[in-house]
Design a protein around this motif. Structure first.
Motif, short mmCIF file in Angstrom:
data_model
loop_
_atom_site.label_atom_id
_atom_site.label_comp_id
_atom_site.label_asym_id
_atom_site.label_seq_id
_atom_site.Cartn_x
_atom_site.Cartn_y
_atom_site.Cartn_z
N ALA A 9 4.44 2.89 14.57
CA ALA A 9 3.93 4.25 14.50
C ALA A 9 3.75 4.80 15.91
O ALA A 9 3.36 4.07 16.83
N TYR A 49 7.85 16.30 19.77
CA TYR A 49 7.92 15.12 18.89
C TYR A 49 9.24 15.14 18.12
O TYR A 49 9.91 14.11 17.99
N ALA A 197 10.20 10.20 10.66
CA ALA A 197 9.51 11.48 10.77
C ALA A 197 10.22 12.52 9.91
O ALA A 197 11.44 12.55 9.83
N GLN A 471 6.20 3.55 8.02
CA GLN A 471 5.25 4.62 7.78
C GLN A 471 5.97 5.95 7.94
O GLN A 471 6.63 6.17 8.95
N THR A 473 5.96 9.73 8.83
CA THR A 473 5.16 10.69 9.58
C THR A 473 5.59 12.10 9.18
O THR A 473 6.74 12.49 9.41
N ARG A 505 1.58 9.09 7.60
CA ARG A 505 0.83 9.66 8.71
C ARG A 505 1.12 11.16 8.73
O ARG A 505 2.15 11.61 8.24
#
Length: 529
Positions: A9, A49, A197, A471, A473, A505
């Protein structure tokens, strides 16, 4: 370097020199909200990001910076002066935590006069694992050196200057020495975190104007537990996620071209599908939710069929956010002339008394709502071609055009139907979601994203890494846009519950940070203070 963090992460975003930001470090938790005045750089942080995420997915630099209006030049800090060679650029980076420990990635990008990555540095465990530098401006390459810890301390070789070197290391590093294995573990950790993501920006106008879409979609829901339910993995199970058409997805460091959110099409050129769309000829896979949520009906049909428990959680969340009763949420076949199909029944010449605005109301019985032509109206399949043509013109968008072509001949043909998302309102009947307010539509789209996973989103899943070690995001710019405070707080509360399970997340921006007051696990960063 082993830690207890099994899922890679991004835990820190560095904006060393990017747009309005200079020497800014943003610590990121499982649920991070950015707040601040207009122009404080909230959206810019998410753009940085996303650039890193796109590069980590294998995209070329020129394509990655398209997320910023104005491209690479708009990423250069305001007031930055060119050097003696007329060069200007920007610098961004991140820290990724995971099984390999803390790994740091930093990039220096030249935006003018030519776009290229002029410097990249990957560090971890007290070692410089990868460094690149531009040594010959006349060549489209940088000189790279990566850690070996063998007979030769480092290995040197050229790498292209328009791609992230970290994502290319598995193609160049043999993994024979302990140093090489450390480099591979760190590179995989960074790229898995960046590829996981999904930028989400539900567009109410696109959700209303989506028109008909086909049902279905291959694969199972993304792997994620909801209220104790274990989610299903993507099609083929962990490590065997297949792209539409049966082709196995690329490895964790592969590019996103031909990813899970798109389907190849012979001839022509497709557009963006949300997530990391590939280059070349593509057409959208309607079973995977796009960033704008314009294919919501097809995805709802799929999720309600594949995981009833997760769908029930979505219905409960929508009930808390919407005005009026909500007993259910489902996708049904779209009927010509139904509410949300463009021109209303009252606008059709010769429509009977049952086709007026009253039949389009929420209280109309499900069997009569929006019925073309009112009671006793002839069926379009048996009416003369002229009447059938007028009926077909009520169908929205490209589907309507196809129906007009089909019905313009001597023999009338029934217009094709797609899917329409509707709310069950109990005694009030059903209501198409197109009639919801902008805030309610955005809530629905964002809630659906939080409750699903990569297997349901238009993104390229990391098929070779078990889902339990990933995970997702979610990046939500303007998370509370169009919502009232109650709706925004319900959405943040849902995000808190999902983040507690460790599979999701969230990095979002909000206008009103008070929506997170009293909610545990939410980190609010005030920019421009």
């Amino acid at each position: 370097m082993d830690t207890d963090s099994a899922r890679p992460a991004v835990t820190e975003l560095r904006l060393s020199a990017f747009k309005t930001h200079r020497n800014v470090t943003l610590p990121l938790g499982p649920l991070t909200l950015l707040s601040g005045e207009s122009g404080s750089g909230k959206s810019s942080a998410l753009q940085a990001y996303e650039i890193l995420a796109r590069l980590g997915s294998g995209e070329r630099l020129a394509r990655a910076v398209e997320v910023v209006a104005g491209g690479a030049s708009a990423c250069v800090p305001a007031g930055a002066r060119p050097d003696e060679q007329g060069r200007r650029g920007f610098r961004i980076g991140c820290t990724v935590d995971g099984p390999a420990g803390l790994v740091h990635l930093d990039l220096a990008v030249q935006a003018e006069p030519e776009l290229r990555i002029v410097g990249e540095r990957l560090t971890g465990g007290g070692e410089t694992l990868l460094s690149t530098a531009l040594t010959d401006p006349a060549r489209p390459a940088v000189q790279a050196a990566w850690y070996t810890a063998g007979a030769t301390p480092v290995t040197r070789a050229p790498l292209p200057d328009d791609r992230l070197g970290t994502a290319l290391l598995p193609l160049r590093v043999a993994g024979k020495t302990a140093g090489q294995r450390l480099v591979l573990a760190a590179a995989e950790q960074v790229v898995v975190a960046l590829r996981s993501a999904f930028p989400c920006d539900p567009r109410p106008e696109a959700m209303r104007a989506a028109g008909s879409v086909r049902a279905g979609g291959d694969g199972a829901l993304g792997r994620q537990a909801v209220d104790g339910a274990s989610g299903d993995s993507g099609a083929g199970g962990p490590g065997a996620v297949r792209r539409p058409g049966g082709r196995r997805s690329g490895g964790p460091l592969a590019g996103a071209r031909g990813g899970a959110g798109v389907r190849r099409r012979a001839g022509g050129r497709g557009g963006e599908t949300g997530g990391w769309a590939g280059e070349g000829d593509e057409e959208p896979d309607e079973g995977r939710l796009r960033s704008s949520c314009d294919n919501l009906p097809a995805v709802l049909e799929r999720t309600s069929r594949e995981c009833a428990r997760r769908h029930a959680v979505l219905v409960a969340a929508v009930r808390d956010a919407c005005a009026g009763p909500v007993d259910g949420l489902r996708a049904v076949p779209r009927q010509p002339g139904a509410v949300g199909d463009g021109a209303g029944a009252a606008a059709r010449p010769g429509a009977g008394p049952g086709a007026g605005p009253g039949t389009a109301g929420r209280g109309a019985p499900p069997g009569t709502q929006g019925t073309p032509g009112g009671p006793g109206a002839p069926d379009a399949r048996t009416a003369p071609a002229g009447r059938a043509l007028r009926t077909a013109q009520t169908v929205q968008g490209a589907q309507g055009a196809r129906a007009v072509q089909a019905l313009s001949g001597v023999e009338a043909v029934q217009a094709p139907h797609g899917l329409q998302a509707v709310l069950d309102r109990g005694a009030l009947g059903v209501m198409p979601v197109e009639q919801l307010g902008d805030g309610e539509l955005r809530f629905l789209g964002l809630a659906l994203v939080l409750l699903t996973g990569p297997g349901v989103l238009a993104m390229d899943p990391v098929g070779e890494i078990p889902a339990a070690q990933q995970q997702l995001t979610v990046m939500a710019d303007g998370m509370d846009r169009c919502m009232d405070r109650r709706q925004a707080r319900e959405l943040v509360s849902l995000a808190v519950r999902m983040a507690e399970r460790g599979h999701v997340r969230l990095l979002g921006t909000v206008r009103d940070p008070s929506v997170a007051e009293g909610l545990s696990g939410v980190r609010v960063l005030h920019l421009g203070a």
